[in-house]
Design an enzyme around this catalytic site. Structure first.
Site, PDB file in Angstrom:
ATOM      1  N   GLY A   1       1.468   3.034  -3.100  1.00 54.64           N
ATOM      2  CA  GLY A   1       1.367   4.498  -3.118  1.00 54.64           C
ATOM      3  C   GLY A   1       0.357   5.020  -2.108  1.00 54.64           C
ATOM      4  O   GLY A   1      -0.475   4.278  -1.603  1.00 54.64           O
TER       5      GLY A   1
ATOM      6  N   ARG B   1       7.428   0.794  -1.727  1.00 54.42           N
ATOM      7  CA  ARG B   1       7.280  -0.184  -2.820  1.00 54.42           C
ATOM      8  C   ARG B   1       8.436  -1.177  -2.683  1.00 54.42           C
ATOM      9  O   ARG B   1       9.444  -0.894  -2.044  1.00 54.42           O
ATOM     10  CB  ARG B   1       7.312   0.535  -4.164  1.00 54.42           C
ATOM     11  CG  ARG B   1       6.143   1.522  -4.331  1.00 54.42           C
ATOM     12  CD  ARG B   1       5.939   1.930  -5.771  1.00 54.42           C
ATOM     13  NE  ARG B   1       5.000   3.025  -5.901  1.00 54.42           N
ATOM     14  CZ  ARG B   1       3.678   2.890  -6.002  1.00 54.42           C
ATOM     15  NH1 ARG B   1       3.138   1.683  -5.976  1.00 54.42           N
ATOM     16  NH2 ARG B   1       2.908   3.944  -6.118  1.00 54.42           N
ATOM     17  N   GLY B   2       8.282  -2.346  -3.305  1.00 55.61           N
ATOM     18  CA  GLY B   2       9.337  -3.367  -3.233  1.00 55.61           C
ATOM     19  C   GLY B   2       9.425  -3.983  -1.843  1.00 55.61           C
ATOM     20  O   GLY B   2       8.520  -3.825  -1.021  1.00 55.61           O
TER      21      GLY B   2
ATOM     22  N   GLY C   1      -2.806  -1.918  -2.801  1.00 53.21           N
ATOM     23  CA  GLY C   1      -3.413  -2.042  -4.123  1.00 53.21           C
ATOM     24  C   GLY C   1      -3.202  -3.410  -4.751  1.00 53.21           C
ATOM     25  O   GLY C   1      -2.948  -4.406  -4.054  1.00 53.21           O
TER      26      GLY C   1
ATOM     27  N   ASP D   1      -6.273   5.340  -7.837  1.00 51.93           N
ATOM     28  CA  ASP D   1      -6.631   5.223  -9.255  1.00 51.93           C
ATOM     29  C   ASP D   1      -8.025   4.615  -9.473  1.00 51.93           C
ATOM     30  O   ASP D   1      -8.561   4.690 -10.568  1.00 51.93           O
ATOM     31  CB  ASP D   1      -5.613   4.345 -10.010  1.00 51.93           C
ATOM     32  CG  ASP D   1      -4.242   4.990 -10.087  1.00 51.93           C
ATOM     33  OD1 ASP D   1      -4.121   6.156  -9.685  1.00 51.93           O
ATOM     34  OD2 ASP D   1      -3.297   4.325 -10.552  1.00 51.93           O
TER      35      ASP D   1
ATOM     36  N   MET E   1      -3.281  11.812 -11.850  1.00 52.80           N
ATOM     37  CA  MET E   1      -2.833  10.427 -11.655  1.00 52.80           C
ATOM     38  C   MET E   1      -3.746   9.437 -12.357  1.00 52.80           C
ATOM     39  O   MET E   1      -4.903   9.746 -12.656  1.00 52.80           O
ATOM     40  CB  MET E   1      -2.783  10.120 -10.178  1.00 52.80           C
ATOM     41  CG  MET E   1      -1.524  10.642  -9.576  1.00 52.80           C
ATOM     42  SD  MET E   1      -1.165   9.859  -8.034  1.00 52.80           S
ATOM     43  CE  MET E   1       0.522  10.405  -7.840  1.00 52.80           C
ATOM     44  N   GLY E   2      -3.216   8.277 -12.547  1.00 52.07           N
ATOM     45  CA  GLY E   2      -3.935   7.195 -13.207  1.00 52.07           C
ATOM     46  C   GLY E   2      -2.922   6.431 -14.027  1.00 52.07           C
ATOM     47  O   GLY E   2      -2.651   6.770 -15.175  1.00 52.07           O
TER      48      GLY E   2
ATOM     49  N   ARG F   1      -3.499  13.150  -3.838  1.00 55.91           N
ATOM     50  CA  ARG F   1      -3.574  11.939  -3.015  1.00 55.91           C
ATOM     51  C   ARG F   1      -2.969  12.125  -1.619  1.00 55.91           C
ATOM     52  O   ARG F   1      -3.223  11.324  -0.724  1.00 55.91           O
ATOM     53  CB  ARG F   1      -2.933  10.738  -3.724  1.00 55.91           C
ATOM     54  CG  ARG F   1      -1.449  10.817  -3.876  1.00 55.91           C
ATOM     55  CD  ARG F   1      -0.819   9.528  -4.400  1.00 55.91           C
ATOM     56  NE  ARG F   1       0.561   9.451  -3.977  1.00 55.91           N
ATOM     57  CZ  ARG F   1       1.446   8.576  -4.402  1.00 55.91           C
ATOM     58  NH1 ARG F   1       1.080   7.656  -5.282  1.00 55.91           N
ATOM     59  NH2 ARG F   1       2.673   8.580  -3.953  1.00 55.91           N
TER      60      ARG F   1
HETATM   61  N1  LIG Z   1       3.247  -9.887  -7.846  1.00 57.53           N
HETATM   62  C1  LIG Z   1       3.635  -9.563  -6.607  1.00 57.53           C
HETATM   63  N2  LIG Z   1       3.934 -10.515  -5.704  1.00 57.53           N
HETATM   64  C2  LIG Z   1       4.306 -10.191  -4.454  1.00 57.53           C
HETATM   65  N3  LIG Z   1       4.437  -8.935  -4.010  1.00 57.53           N
HETATM   66  C3  LIG Z   1       4.166  -7.945  -4.843  1.00 57.53           C
HETATM   67  C4  LIG Z   1       3.750  -8.188  -6.195  1.00 57.53           C
HETATM   68  N4  LIG Z   1       3.565  -6.988  -6.813  1.00 57.53           N
HETATM   69  C5  LIG Z   1       3.847  -6.049  -5.886  1.00 57.53           C
HETATM   70  N5  LIG Z   1       4.203  -6.609  -4.712  1.00 57.53           N
HETATM   71  C6  LIG Z   1       4.582  -5.915  -3.482  1.00 57.53           C
HETATM   72  O1  LIG Z   1       3.452  -5.186  -2.996  1.00 57.53           O
HETATM   73  C7  LIG Z   1       3.846  -3.920  -2.493  1.00 57.53           C
HETATM   74  C8  LIG Z   1       3.072  -2.817  -3.153  1.00 57.53           C
HETATM   75  O2  LIG Z   1       3.030  -2.973  -4.569  1.00 57.53           O
HETATM   76  P1  LIG Z   1       2.870  -1.746  -5.553  1.00 57.53           P
HETATM   77  O3  LIG Z   1       2.682  -2.288  -6.914  1.00 57.53           O
HETATM   78  O4  LIG Z   1       3.992  -0.807  -5.337  1.00 57.53           O
HETATM   79  O5  LIG Z   1       1.582  -0.972  -5.019  1.00 57.53           O
HETATM   80  P2  LIG Z   1       0.058  -1.317  -5.003  1.00 57.53           P
HETATM   81  O6  LIG Z   1      -0.150  -2.386  -4.005  1.00 57.53           O
HETATM   82  O7  LIG Z   1      -0.564  -0.047  -4.605  1.00 57.53           O
HETATM   83  O8  LIG Z   1      -0.296  -1.755  -6.394  1.00 57.53           O
HETATM   84  C9  LIG Z   1       5.352  -3.819  -2.696  1.00 57.53           C
HETATM   85  O9  LIG Z   1       5.976  -4.097  -1.475  1.00 57.53           O
HETATM   86  C10 LIG Z   1       5.649  -4.877  -3.746  1.00 57.53           C
HETATM   87  O10 LIG Z   1       6.945  -5.444  -3.584  1.00 57.53           O
HETATM   88  O1  LIG Z   2       5.445   7.980  -7.406  1.00 56.44           O
HETATM   89  P1  LIG Z   2       4.893   6.804  -6.695  1.00 56.44           P
HETATM   90  O2  LIG Z   2       4.528   7.073  -5.294  1.00 56.44           O
HETATM   91  O3  LIG Z   2       5.748   5.597  -6.792  1.00 56.44           O
HETATM   92  O4  LIG Z   2       3.533   6.392  -7.359  1.00 56.44           O
HETATM   93  C1  LIG Z   2       2.874   6.939  -8.420  1.00 56.44           C
HETATM   94  C2  LIG Z   2       1.712   6.030  -8.753  1.00 56.44           C
HETATM   95  O5  LIG Z   2       0.932   5.773  -7.612  1.00 56.44           O
HETATM   96  C3  LIG Z   2      -0.444   5.926  -7.895  1.00 56.44           C
HETATM   97  O6  LIG Z   2      -0.889   7.106  -7.305  1.00 56.44           O
HETATM   98  C4  LIG Z   2      -1.247   4.803  -7.291  1.00 56.44           C
HETATM   99  O7  LIG Z   2      -0.726   3.582  -7.638  1.00 56.44           O
HETATM  100  P2  LIG Z   2      -0.778   2.347  -6.627  1.00 56.44           P
HETATM  101  O8  LIG Z   2      -2.191   2.251  -6.185  1.00 56.44           O
HETATM  102  O9  LIG Z   2      -0.342   1.178  -7.442  1.00 56.44           O
HETATM  103  O10 LIG Z   2       0.099   2.636  -5.490  1.00 56.44           O
HETATM  104  C5  LIG Z   2      -0.511   6.005  -9.420  1.00 56.44           C
HETATM  105  O11 LIG Z   2      -1.557   6.804  -9.867  1.00 56.44           O
HETATM  106  C6  LIG Z   2       0.812   6.584  -9.753  1.00 56.44           C
HETATM  107  O12 LIG Z   2       1.226   6.171 -11.035  1.00 56.44           O
HETATM  108 MG   LIG Z   3      -0.777  -0.977  -8.288  1.00 54.94          MG
END
Ligand SMILES: Nc1ncnc2c1ncn2[C@@H]1O[C@H](COP(=O)(O)OP(=O)(O)O)[C@@H](O)[C@H]1O
Ligand SMILES: O=P(O)(O)OC[C@H]1O[C@](O)(COP(=O)(O)O)[C@@H](O)[C@@H]1O
Ligand SMILES: [Mg+2]
Length: 465
Positions: free
Chosen positions: A110, A173-174, A198, A229, A272-273, A389
């Site tokens: 995010g 994401r993904g 993150g 967050d 958010m959070g 954000r």
């Molecule tokens: N356990 C994991 N192993 C490998 N890649 C991951 C894992 N969890 C998330 N990712 C990848 O990291 C990227 C960001 O993850 P996401 O959870 O959306 O945000 P954040 O890094 O902010 O927590 C995405 O491309 C996702 O596919």
């Molecule tokens: O709608 P989106 O962009 O997928 O993300 C919403 C989420 O991203 C955040 O802003 C931050 O989360 P990450 O740091 O995991 O990206 C959360 O507070 C919120 O739940």
């Molecule tokens: Mg996260």
């Protein structure tokens, strides 16, 4: 003994030797022992004319203690080891020839205020401090490594990026495909990879780092922790958080004005959070307009003794209005979900939340209609979600992002890999990436800060007796 004598005695207390455990950082030389060392080019940089003086370079033995608050009365906990981390900063000797560096920068997950500043400062720092000329931006998160071409970055191109919200490189994401990503790193010839993201991103980065080690590639990987967050463990706070708290003030003020200006007015703000209430908590404490702060770490309930409705009843009688601030991850267990909603996840596998603000808004109206039929009542629901954000980082966060970027560059240049950079007790440290990927930082509802919220708002503790 008078108080002053007792004080003097305490000040002279000798503490038995401290048992310190240094967190080992991976280095490229762990699996490539014959890498050549180079003198840090800062040595010849006119702007760093102090660089041969003692104290400019950080040595491998400079460390930061994770715990700096101790009981000085003599009950010093010397048995369990205290953790120490390597101090971030330029090293006199480096493991990369700057002319042979091909750096890649990616942003994932995010948005967060300051992302563009980190990118900008990585580019400018690599270019100006070390003379690196081949710097590439990976588009749209992890998937960008293997789908599409990178963007060539230089200081001229990124000059104004710190004045823009979001990420010019785009994020997503993904799309995490380990082998495709490492194949792309190899085929494009990147030897420094800077990954800004993150907890999810860092878990992916650990896998990339492990695979790079397995293939014995001369590629260093650094993570720069990002999340609005502020729930990354070990480090003091994550960048962009303070900006987000500042932005949230506008929503809370508006909610307060709306609530004050109506008979039995309630202002409801959702912030958010996902799993943590840091934004909600800090926004509450800094605004002084909030009557009730609801966070995921402190379950709440609506009906009955000690519940939210009983509290609001009282507050409306006393003040005629009330402001509630709720974190998006709070109250999720109380919101009715159908089977498909129970399974819903985003592309990264994070559970999708239902809108606690919309739900609470409707429950408040139902409650009033049931218990106070005929009396005037208003709920004004404000959902500033993305507005807090998707903004430019404030000056403090911008400075913080610059220091993070430069610390990451110095660390990678020195040959560290599989590490994250961040402040610990105000000093910048290098921390093993796997540790940060696992560490969480929830709000501690047993500490002074939460007690302070309770004392400011006088809200219930929501512990059923
Ligand atoms: N356990 C994991 N192993 C490998 N890649 C991951 C894992 N969890 C998330 N990712 C990848 O990291 C990227 C960001 O993850 P996401 O959870 O959306 O945000 P954040 O890094 O902010 O927590 C995405 O491309 C996702 O596919
Ligand atoms: O709608 P989106 O962009 O997928 O993300 C919403 C989420 O991203 C955040 O802003 C931050 O989360 P990450 O740091 O995991 O990206 C959360 O507070 C919120 O739940
Ligand atoms: Mg996260």
């Amino acid at each position: 003994m008078n108080t002053n004598d007792a004080q003097d005695q305490l000040e002279c207390l000798t503490i038995s030797p401290i048992n310190v455990k240094l967190k080992r950082l991976p280095r490229l030389t762990d699996y490539l022992p014959n890498l050549q060392t180079h003198t840090n080019p800062l040595q010849h940089n006119a702007f760093y004319h102090h660089s041969d003086k003692d104290g400019f370079y950080i040595s491998h033995s400079d460390v930061i203690l994770s715990q700096i608050v101790f009981d000085f009365s003599g009950n010093f906990p010397s048995s369990s080891p205290h953790l120490a981390y390597h101090h971030a900063g330029p090293r006199k000797e480096i493991l990369f020839d700057p002319q042979k560096v091909r750096a890649a920068i990616v942003t994932c997950g995010g948005l967060c205020p300051g992302l563009n500043t980190v990118i900008r400062e990585l580019v400018v720092g690599l270019w100006e401090l070390y003379g690196v000329r081949e710097i590439f931006g990976i588009k749209a998160g992890y998937r960008g490594f293997y789908s599409g071409d990178p963007i060539r970055l230089d200081p001229k191109l990124v000059h104004n990026w710190h004045k823009r919200g979001g990420t010019v490189l785009e994020t997503s994401r993904g799309g995490f495909d380990l082998h495709k990503i490492v194949d792309a790193i190899q085929s494009r010839g990147y030897n420094q990879v800077y990954i800004i993201g993150g907890d999810g991103t860092l878990r992916g980065a650990v896998q990339i780092f492990n695979e790079i080690q397995r293939r014995k590639l001369n590629v260093a990987v650094s993570g720069i922790p990002k999340t609005v967050d502020n729930d990354v463990g070990i480090i003091d706070r994550s960048f962009g958080f303070q900006t987000a708290v500042e932005m949230a003030q506008e929503a809370i003020s508006a909610a307060h004005v709306e609530a004050e200006s109506a008979p039995n007015g309630i202002g409801l703000v959702k912030l958010m959070g996902r799993n943590t209430g840091h934004i909600t908590l800090d926004a509450t404490l800094s605004s002084c307009d909030v009557d009730c702060c609801l966070i995921p770490e402190n379950d709440f309930y609506l009906e009955g003794k000690g519940g939210l409705f009983e509290f609001l009843d009282l507050r409306l009688k006393e003040n005629g209005h009330a402001v509630i601030v709720v974190a998006e991850g709070a109250g999720q267990d109380m919101i009715p979900r159908n089977e498909s909603q129970k399974q819903e996840k985003d592309d990264s596998g994070n559970l999708s939340f239902l809108d606690v603000g919309v739900w609470l808004n409707s429950e408040l109206k139902k409650w009033w209609e049931r218990d106070h039929k005929g009396e005037l009542f208003t709920v004004k629901y404000i959902d500033p979600t993305y507005m807090i954000r998707a903004v430019t980082a404030n000056a403090t966060d911008n400075l913080y992002c610059t220091l993070l970027a430069h610390s990451a560059i110095h660390g990678i240049m020195a040959g560290y890999t599989g590490f994250v950079t961040g402040p610990i007790n105000g000093n910048y440290a290098y921390i093993p990436m796997d540790e940060v990927a696992q560490a969480k930082s929830p709000v501690n509802t047993n500490d002074h800060k939460w007690a302070w919220v309770r004392s400011v708002t006088a809200q219930p503790d929501f512990r059923r007796t």
